[in-house]
Write an enzyme that holds these catalytic residues in place. Structure first.
Site, PDB file in Angstrom:
ATOM      1  N   TYR A 142       0.826  -1.210   0.000  1.00 41.26           N
ATOM      2  CA  TYR A 142       0.000   0.000   0.000  1.00 41.26           C
ATOM      3  C   TYR A 142       0.866   1.268   0.000  1.00 41.26           C
ATOM      4  CZ  TYR A 142      -4.063  -2.936   1.102  1.00 41.26           C
ATOM      5  OH  TYR A 142      -5.054  -3.876   1.068  1.00 41.26           O
ATOM      6  N   LYS A 193       3.347 -15.263   1.760  1.00 37.48           N
ATOM      7  CA  LYS A 193       3.239 -15.960   0.482  1.00 37.48           C
ATOM      8  C   LYS A 193       4.674 -16.247   0.019  1.00 37.48           C
ATOM      9  CE  LYS A 193       0.404 -17.433  -2.746  1.00 37.48           C
ATOM     10  NZ  LYS A 193      -0.227 -18.739  -2.610  1.00 37.48           N
ATOM     11  N   ASP A 226      -3.300 -18.081   1.306  1.00 40.11           N
ATOM     12  CA  ASP A 226      -4.480 -18.735   0.725  1.00 40.11           C
ATOM     13  C   ASP A 226      -4.974 -19.852   1.637  1.00 40.11           C
ATOM     14  OD1 ASP A 226      -2.009 -19.785   0.096  1.00 40.11           O
ATOM     15  OD2 ASP A 226      -2.587 -20.560  -1.863  1.00 40.11           O
ATOM     16  N   ASP A 250      -5.301  -6.910   5.793  1.00 41.10           N
ATOM     17  CA  ASP A 250      -6.511  -6.183   5.436  1.00 41.10           C
ATOM     18  C   ASP A 250      -7.634  -7.183   5.131  1.00 41.10           C
ATOM     19  OD1 ASP A 250      -8.213  -4.185   4.695  1.00 41.10           O
ATOM     20  OD2 ASP A 250      -7.098  -3.533   2.931  1.00 41.10           O
ATOM     21  N   ASP A 254     -10.771  -8.734   7.947  1.00 42.32           N
ATOM     22  CA  ASP A 254     -12.196  -8.582   7.621  1.00 42.32           C
ATOM     23  C   ASP A 254     -12.886  -9.937   7.621  1.00 42.32           C
ATOM     24  OD1 ASP A 254     -12.189  -5.867   7.423  1.00 42.32           O
ATOM     25  OD2 ASP A 254     -13.186  -5.815   5.476  1.00 42.32           O
TER      26      ASP A 254
END
Ligand code: NAD
Length: 369
Positions: A142, A193, A226, A250, A254
């Site tokens: 970001y 990852k 994942d 992020d 959620d």
């Protein structure tokens, strides 16, 4: 008794309503002599733009930095959606986080017994769930450079962002996760990852080194993001503390928060580095937004903000017993069937924002006897 300086930023939409409810709870802690607060209020988001033509003034930012903790509600609303990006309400919040150096975002996902049936997952999968997601908040893709959109010679375009993480950025967030785990179930799952991203490999190796050097008592596991997303909906109770980067955090936070089934219940804390003076910048805020659809109706659930205040007591003021008391009071209120509309079950009459705060205060009084 120490006087704690709190800057309260109501923001937009239901913000002023849930803040007013939370202040009733803060008043109870003051009136009973458990803590002393010096609360001042300020503008942020659309409310600040309307007055100052900026979503966060330098003056409010300076007050935030000078306070012991910031209690922030929510920003945004359709009336500001057409503004240029640099003066949108969201920009005020991003600037606050960045300028205060809030690199660690803590999001608990806790399922209270009384609300276990509100989850979209089967009740036995989530009953008793208590996980903490620790998300890196001011680094990664970001913020990474280079970033942008370029025109290509063939007339098409290319958008690009850069994922970067350096050793110090990884270590400081890892410390937060390991320290939290020490006070909880002593387990950290680091999510990355690393199978396809170099930044993930560095992340994984640095965290492993830190654990081996300084936290041998903490059980560390690693998971690809994942798989983590899948495991969170398959067997969420396997986790204690999850630590991850900005982008993955992020999304996963959620996802995890919705395991609890109710947006109006979820608090969060964003913390910076402890300074030379021993102070740690901190902003406490509900996860929900400004809920324009119910603004002004007096029906918003104030518990996310009240639980954010409980996190403030615990993490900024070292008043863990008081935080426990407040959380217990709210749980008892819910167990007694007292609900705002967002969490009311069939047969339960929804109560107002103010009535929920009053119910929590009354239960605090009963528990403290
Ligand atoms: P939202 O969280 O505001 O609302 C989603 C739904 O949940 C709505 O139906 C709302 O009524 C309900 N809800 C939210 N909080 C509630 C509460 N305390 N009690 C009862 N019901 C509640 O998300 P949205 O509708 O996607 O966004 C609305 C505005 O909020 C947008 O401008 C968005 O940018 C902003 N937003 C701000 C933040 C923040 O301040 N941190 C976070 C998310 C969205």
């Amino acid at each position: 008794m120490i006087v704690r300086k709190v800057l309260a930023l109501a923001g937009d939409g239901i913000g002023p309503e849930v803040l007013a409810a939370t202040r009733r709870v803060m008043d109870w802690f003051q009136a009973t002599g458990r803590a002393k607060f010096e609360v001042t209020e300020g503008l942020i988001g659309g409310a600040s733009y309307d007055v100052h033509k900026t979503p966060l003034t330098d003056e409010t930012l300076a007050r935030a930095k000078a306070s012991d903790a910031v209690l922030f509600a929510c920003i945004g609303g359709p009336q500001w959606d057409q503004l240029p990006y640099d003066v949108r309400p969201e920009k005020g919040l991003l600037r606050l986080r960045k300028e205060m150096g809030l690199f660690a975002n803590l999001r608990p996902a806790i399922v209270m017994d009384a609300l276990a049936s509100a989850s979209s997952l089967k009740t036995d999968l989530v009953r008793g769930l208590d996980i903490m997601i620790v998300r890196e908040l001011i680094g990664g893709i970001y913020f990474g450079e280079p970033r942008g959109v370029e025109q290509l010679p063939d007339g098409t375009r290319r958008g690009y962002n850069t994922q970067t993480y350096s050793t110090p950025e990884i270590l400081r967030i890892a410390h937060v996760a390991f320290d939290l785990a020490r006070k909880r179930g002593k387990r950290v799952c680091s999510v990355d990852k690393a199978n396809v991203m170099e930044s993930g490999l560095v992340w994984r190796e640095e965290i492993t080194k830190l654990r081996n050097a300084q936290y041998p008592d903490i059980e560390l596991s690693h998971m690809y993001v994942d798989n983590c997303a899948m495991q969170l909906v398959r067997t969420p109770k396997q986790f204690d503390v999850i630590v991850t980067d900005n982008l993955f955090g992020d999304i996963l936070s959620d996802l995890a928060s919705m395991l609890t089934g109710s947006l109006g219940m979820l608090p969060s804390a964003s913390l910076g580095a402890v300074g030379a003076d021993g102070r740690q910048p901190a902003v406490y805020e509900p996860v929900h937004g400004s809920a324009p659809d119910i603004t002004g109706k007096g029906i918003a659930n104030p518990l996310a903000m009240i639980f954010s205040f409980a996190m403030m007591l615990r993490y900024s003021f070292n008043l863990g017993a008081d935080a426990d008391l407040l959380e217990k009071a709210a749980q008892n209120v819910l167990s007694g069937g007292v609900r705002t509309g967002d969490i009311a079950e069939p047969g339960q009459t929804p109560i107002s924002t103010t009535a929920m705060a009053d119910a929590v205060v009354a239960e605090l009084g009963r528990l403290a006897k």
